[in-house]
Design a protein around this motif. Structure first.
Motif, PDB file in Angstrom:
ATOM      1  N   MET A 102       0.848  -1.212   0.000  1.00  0.00           N
ATOM      2  CA  MET A 102       0.000   0.000   0.000  1.00  0.00           C
ATOM      3  C   MET A 102       0.875   1.251   0.000  1.00  0.00           C
ATOM      4  O   MET A 102       1.718   1.404   0.877  1.00  0.00           O
ATOM      5  N   LEU A 103       0.678   2.132  -0.970  1.00  0.00           N
ATOM      6  CA  LEU A 103       1.442   3.384  -1.052  1.00  0.00           C
ATOM      7  C   LEU A 103       0.811   4.401  -0.101  1.00  0.00           C
ATOM      8  O   LEU A 103      -0.404   4.588  -0.113  1.00  0.00           O
ATOM      9  N   ARG A 104       1.643   5.033   0.736  1.00  0.00           N
ATOM     10  CA  ARG A 104       1.119   5.989   1.735  1.00  0.00           C
ATOM     11  C   ARG A 104       1.509   7.406   1.319  1.00  0.00           C
ATOM     12  O   ARG A 104       2.699   7.719   1.195  1.00  0.00           O
ATOM     13  N   ILE A 105       0.480   8.242   1.134  1.00  0.00           N
ATOM     14  CA  ILE A 105       0.696   9.560   0.529  1.00  0.00           C
ATOM     15  C   ILE A 105       0.164  10.676   1.423  1.00  0.00           C
ATOM     16  O   ILE A 105      -0.972  10.610   1.901  1.00  0.00           O
ATOM     17  N   ALA A 106       0.990  11.731   1.615  1.00  0.00           N
ATOM     18  CA  ALA A 106       0.570  12.900   2.407  1.00  0.00           C
ATOM     19  C   ALA A 106      -0.028  13.964   1.504  1.00  0.00           C
ATOM     20  O   ALA A 106       0.544  14.292   0.468  1.00  0.00           O
ATOM     21  N   VAL A 107      -1.182  14.493   1.921  1.00  0.00           N
ATOM     22  CA  VAL A 107      -1.898  15.509   1.142  1.00  0.00           C
ATOM     23  C   VAL A 107      -2.191  16.693   2.077  1.00  0.00           C
ATOM     24  O   VAL A 107      -2.562  16.473   3.232  1.00  0.00           O
ATOM     25  N   PRO A 108      -2.033  17.952   1.615  1.00  0.00           N
ATOM     26  CA  PRO A 108      -2.344  19.104   2.477  1.00  0.00           C
ATOM     27  C   PRO A 108      -3.798  19.062   2.963  1.00  0.00           C
ATOM     28  O   PRO A 108      -4.713  18.862   2.156  1.00  0.00           O
ATOM     29  N   ASN A 109      -4.006  19.254   4.266  1.00  0.00           N
ATOM     30  CA  ASN A 109      -5.373  19.175   4.803  1.00  0.00           C
ATOM     31  C   ASN A 109      -6.057  20.537   4.838  1.00  0.00           C
ATOM     32  O   ASN A 109      -7.265  20.616   5.001  1.00  0.00           O
ATOM     33  N   LYS A 110      -5.292  21.624   4.716  1.00  0.00           N
ATOM     34  CA  LYS A 110      -5.836  22.990   4.803  1.00  0.00           C
ATOM     35  C   LYS A 110      -5.001  23.911   3.943  1.00  0.00           C
ATOM     36  O   LYS A 110      -3.942  23.525   3.480  1.00  0.00           O
ATOM     37  N   GLY A 111      -5.471  25.148   3.812  1.00  0.00           N
ATOM     38  CA  GLY A 111      -4.654  26.186   3.182  1.00  0.00           C
ATOM     39  C   GLY A 111      -4.729  26.205   1.671  1.00  0.00           C
ATOM     40  O   GLY A 111      -5.545  25.514   1.055  1.00  0.00           O
ATOM     41  N   SER A 112      -3.844  26.979   1.073  1.00  0.00           N
ATOM     42  CA  SER A 112      -3.886  27.280  -0.364  1.00  0.00           C
ATOM     43  C   SER A 112      -3.753  26.044  -1.256  1.00  0.00           C
ATOM     44  O   SER A 112      -4.240  26.046  -2.376  1.00  0.00           O
ATOM     45  N   LEU A 113      -3.035  25.012  -0.790  1.00  0.00           N
ATOM     46  CA  LEU A 113      -2.757  23.876  -1.677  1.00  0.00           C
ATOM     47  C   LEU A 113      -3.791  22.762  -1.555  1.00  0.00           C
ATOM     48  O   LEU A 113      -3.862  21.871  -2.401  1.00  0.00           O
ATOM     49  N   SER A 114      -4.572  22.799  -0.496  1.00  0.00           N
ATOM     50  CA  SER A 114      -5.417  21.668  -0.144  1.00  0.00           C
ATOM     51  C   SER A 114      -6.456  21.310  -1.223  1.00  0.00           C
ATOM     52  O   SER A 114      -6.489  20.166  -1.708  1.00  0.00           O
ATOM     53  N   GLY A 115      -7.279  22.286  -1.616  1.00  0.00           N
ATOM     54  CA  GLY A 115      -8.348  22.006  -2.585  1.00  0.00           C
ATOM     55  C   GLY A 115      -7.796  21.553  -3.929  1.00  0.00           C
ATOM     56  O   GLY A 115      -8.257  20.555  -4.506  1.00  0.00           O
ATOM     57  N   VAL A 152       5.463  17.210  -5.844  1.00  0.00           N
ATOM     58  CA  VAL A 152       5.462  15.882  -5.216  1.00  0.00           C
ATOM     59  C   VAL A 152       6.855  15.673  -4.639  1.00  0.00           C
ATOM     60  O   VAL A 152       7.854  15.965  -5.309  1.00  0.00           O
ATOM     61  N   ILE A 153       6.909  15.197  -3.397  1.00  0.00           N
ATOM     62  CA  ILE A 153       8.214  14.949  -2.777  1.00  0.00           C
ATOM     63  C   ILE A 153       8.342  13.490  -2.346  1.00  0.00           C
ATOM     64  O   ILE A 153       7.340  12.795  -2.123  1.00  0.00           O
ATOM     65  N   ARG A 154       9.609  13.058  -2.216  1.00  0.00           N
ATOM     66  CA  ARG A 154       9.925  11.694  -1.786  1.00  0.00           C
ATOM     67  C   ARG A 154      11.110  11.795  -0.829  1.00  0.00           C
ATOM     68  O   ARG A 154      11.975  12.665  -1.003  1.00  0.00           O
ATOM     69  N   GLY A 155      11.155  10.927   0.158  1.00  0.00           N
ATOM     70  CA  GLY A 155      12.264  10.935   1.125  1.00  0.00           C
ATOM     71  C   GLY A 155      13.569  10.607   0.423  1.00  0.00           C
ATOM     72  O   GLY A 155      13.586   9.826  -0.532  1.00  0.00           O
ATOM     73  N   ASN A 156      14.674  11.200   0.892  1.00  0.00           N
ATOM     74  CA  ASN A 156      15.961  10.954   0.240  1.00  0.00           C
ATOM     75  C   ASN A 156      16.351   9.481   0.283  1.00  0.00           C
ATOM     76  O   ASN A 156      17.040   9.000  -0.607  1.00  0.00           O
ATOM     77  N   GLY A 157      15.879   8.778   1.313  1.00  0.00           N
ATOM     78  CA  GLY A 157      16.257   7.360   1.427  1.00  0.00           C
ATOM     79  C   GLY A 157      15.308   6.427   0.686  1.00  0.00           C
ATOM     80  O   GLY A 157      15.499   5.213   0.672  1.00  0.00           O
ATOM     81  N   ALA A 158      14.260   6.975   0.051  1.00  0.00           N
ATOM     82  CA  ALA A 158      13.223   6.116  -0.544  1.00  0.00           C
ATOM     83  C   ALA A 158      13.712   5.450  -1.832  1.00  0.00           C
ATOM     84  O   ALA A 158      14.606   5.964  -2.503  1.00  0.00           O
ATOM     85  N   ASP A 159      13.079   4.316  -2.145  1.00  0.00           N
ATOM     86  CA  ASP A 159      13.428   3.561  -3.355  1.00  0.00           C
ATOM     87  C   ASP A 159      12.832   4.264  -4.580  1.00  0.00           C
ATOM     88  O   ASP A 159      11.616   4.274  -4.764  1.00  0.00           O
ATOM     89  N   ALA A 160      13.702   4.817  -5.421  1.00  0.00           N
ATOM     90  CA  ALA A 160      13.229   5.574  -6.587  1.00  0.00           C
ATOM     91  C   ALA A 160      12.551   4.666  -7.613  1.00  0.00           C
ATOM     92  O   ALA A 160      11.823   5.136  -8.481  1.00  0.00           O
ATOM     93  N   ASN A 213      10.417   2.182  -6.840  1.00  0.00           N
ATOM     94  CA  ASN A 213       9.167   1.614  -6.310  1.00  0.00           C
ATOM     95  C   ASN A 213       8.053   1.673  -7.371  1.00  0.00           C
ATOM     96  O   ASN A 213       7.618   2.757  -7.759  1.00  0.00           O
ATOM     97  N   PRO A 214       7.587   0.499  -7.859  1.00  0.00           N
ATOM     98  CA  PRO A 214       6.620   0.511  -8.966  1.00  0.00           C
ATOM     99  C   PRO A 214       5.299   1.198  -8.624  1.00  0.00           C
ATOM    100  O   PRO A 214       4.698   1.843  -9.484  1.00  0.00           O
ATOM    101  N   GLN A 215       4.863   1.087  -7.373  1.00  0.00           N
ATOM    102  CA  GLN A 215       3.600   1.756  -6.982  1.00  0.00           C
ATOM    103  C   GLN A 215       3.766   3.276  -7.059  1.00  0.00           C
ATOM    104  O   GLN A 215       2.880   3.997  -7.524  1.00  0.00           O
ATOM    105  N   ALA A 216       4.927   3.757  -6.595  1.00  0.00           N
ATOM    106  CA  ALA A 216       5.181   5.204  -6.638  1.00  0.00           C
ATOM    107  C   ALA A 216       5.285   5.671  -8.085  1.00  0.00           C
ATOM    108  O   ALA A 216       4.782   6.744  -8.446  1.00  0.00           O
TER     109      ALA A 216
END
Ligand SMILES: Nc1ncnc2c1ncn2[C@@H]1O[C@H](COP(=O)(O)OP(=O)(O)OP(=O)(O)O)[C@@H](O)[C@H]1O
Ligand SMILES: O=P(O)(O)OC[C@H]1O[C@H](OP(=O)(O)OP(=O)(O)O)[C@H](O)[C@@H]1O
Ligand SMILES: [Mg+2]
Length: 282
Positions: free
Chosen positions: A1-14, A181-189, A191-194
């Motif tokens: 399961m791919l886990r993704i962070a999305v802005p919950n408020k503010g200018s970028l959220s909608g 879109v951002i990814r952690g520096n240690g993440a697997d570039a 990753n087929p789901q990503a």
């Protein structure tokens, strides 16, 4: 399961949620939902404060996040930008009351109010300027009127907030930002789901900025016509029943479509049509 962070408020959220919806993902129905599971697409969305997203992604607890470039840089978190999203555009700038300073070279000994301490401290250090930074959560324009600071450093979109406060920008923009879109520096570039997630968003970006153009033209004008509509790979050319004529199909940038249609018409092309693209994988 791919886990993704999305802005919950503010200018970028909608706009972020709208883009994910356009890419075929389930999004929250009301703003109090903090987590949404989309099992059909193998994705779980976490709705977080935009300022915190880079920290979660850098920790490796979440695979990917959508945030602002300025927020990523301000956090100093070890995450990298992997795809700009063409919304939430802004600049980050210094501003002050007219007559206070001409640029950062005049800031020595002054106090700068900002919600983006990380960016400002780094910029001042790079320029070798010895000024103090005071952190405020928002409405930083008022800090000058109330004497808490002589300078502010803030997000400028339309410039209305600065004008309303009687302030003017000074110096060059510190940076230009948009949603990314951002990814952690240690993440697997790899990753087929990503990668599938990124392809979907790229598809939305292309569908938003290109249209499909079809037209008929005389075979002897084909090379000049194709120079106007080179397409992404190469245009499709089909013979017409009428000898000496061909049909051409190519993607063109939506912003240029009207000008290209005029130029094609001048060239003798006819039956020039554009249709919108709903989704795409390049
Ligand atoms: N007019 C704008 N005001 C603030 N941020 C903007 C604006 N336009 C684009 N952005 C971008 O949105 C992000 C900031 O979003 P954030 O939610 O932290 O602040 P906000 O939109 O000011 O919301 P709030 O202050 O109500 O929490 C940054 O990446 C910033 O560049
Ligand atoms: O150039 P503009 O189009 O005026 O937009 C920029 C302004 O919008 C944001 O403030 P916001 O309304 O989010 O209030 P805040 O300062 O409390 O965050 C930002 O901090 C600027 O003040
Ligand atoms: Mg704000």
């Amino acid at each position: 399961m791919l886990r993704i962070a999305v802005p919950n408020k503010g200018s970028l959220s909608g706009a972020a949620s709208a883009m994910l919806h356009e890419a075929g993902y389930r999004q929250r129905k009301e703003s109090k939902e903090l987590v949404v599971l989309d099992p059909e697409n193998g994705v779980e969305f976490f709705y977080l404060r935009p300022k915190d997203i880079a920290i979660y992604v850098a920790s490796g607890k979440l695979d990917i996040g959508i945030t602002g470039r300025d927020l990523l840089l301000d956090s100093g978190a070890s995450a990298e930008e992997i795809l700009p999203l063409n919304f939430g555009r802004s600049t980050f700038r210094y501003a002050t009351k007219p007559g206070t300073a001409k640029g950062p070279e005049d800031f020595t000994g002054m106090t700068i109010a900002t919600s983006y301490e990380g960016i400002v401290a780094k910029h001042l250090a790079e320029q070798g300027i010895d000024a103090s930074v005071v952190h405020l959560d928002g409405a930083v324009e008022t800090a000058i009127q109330l004497g808490v600071a002589q300078i502010i450093a803030d997000v400028v979109e339309t410039g209305t907030s600065l004008r309303n406060a009687g302030l003017e920008v000074i110096g060059e923009p510190i940076l230009t930002s948009e949603a990314v879109v951002i990814r952690g520096n240690g993440a697997d570039a790899e990753n087929p789901q990503a990668q599938q997630f990124l392809r979907r968003l790229q598809g939305v970006l292309v569908a938003r900025s290109y249209v499909m153009m079809d037209y008929d033209c005389r075979a002897e004008h084909l090379e000049r016509a194709v120079a106007l509509t080179p397409g992404l790979e190469s245009p499709t050319i089909s013979p017409l029943h009428n000898e000496g004529w061909v049909a051409v199909r190519a993607m063109v940038p939506a912003k240029e479509a009207q000008r290209i249609m005029d130029d094609l018409y001048e060239l003798g092309a006819r039956a020039i049509l554009t249709t919108s693209i709903h989704a795409c994988r390049l």
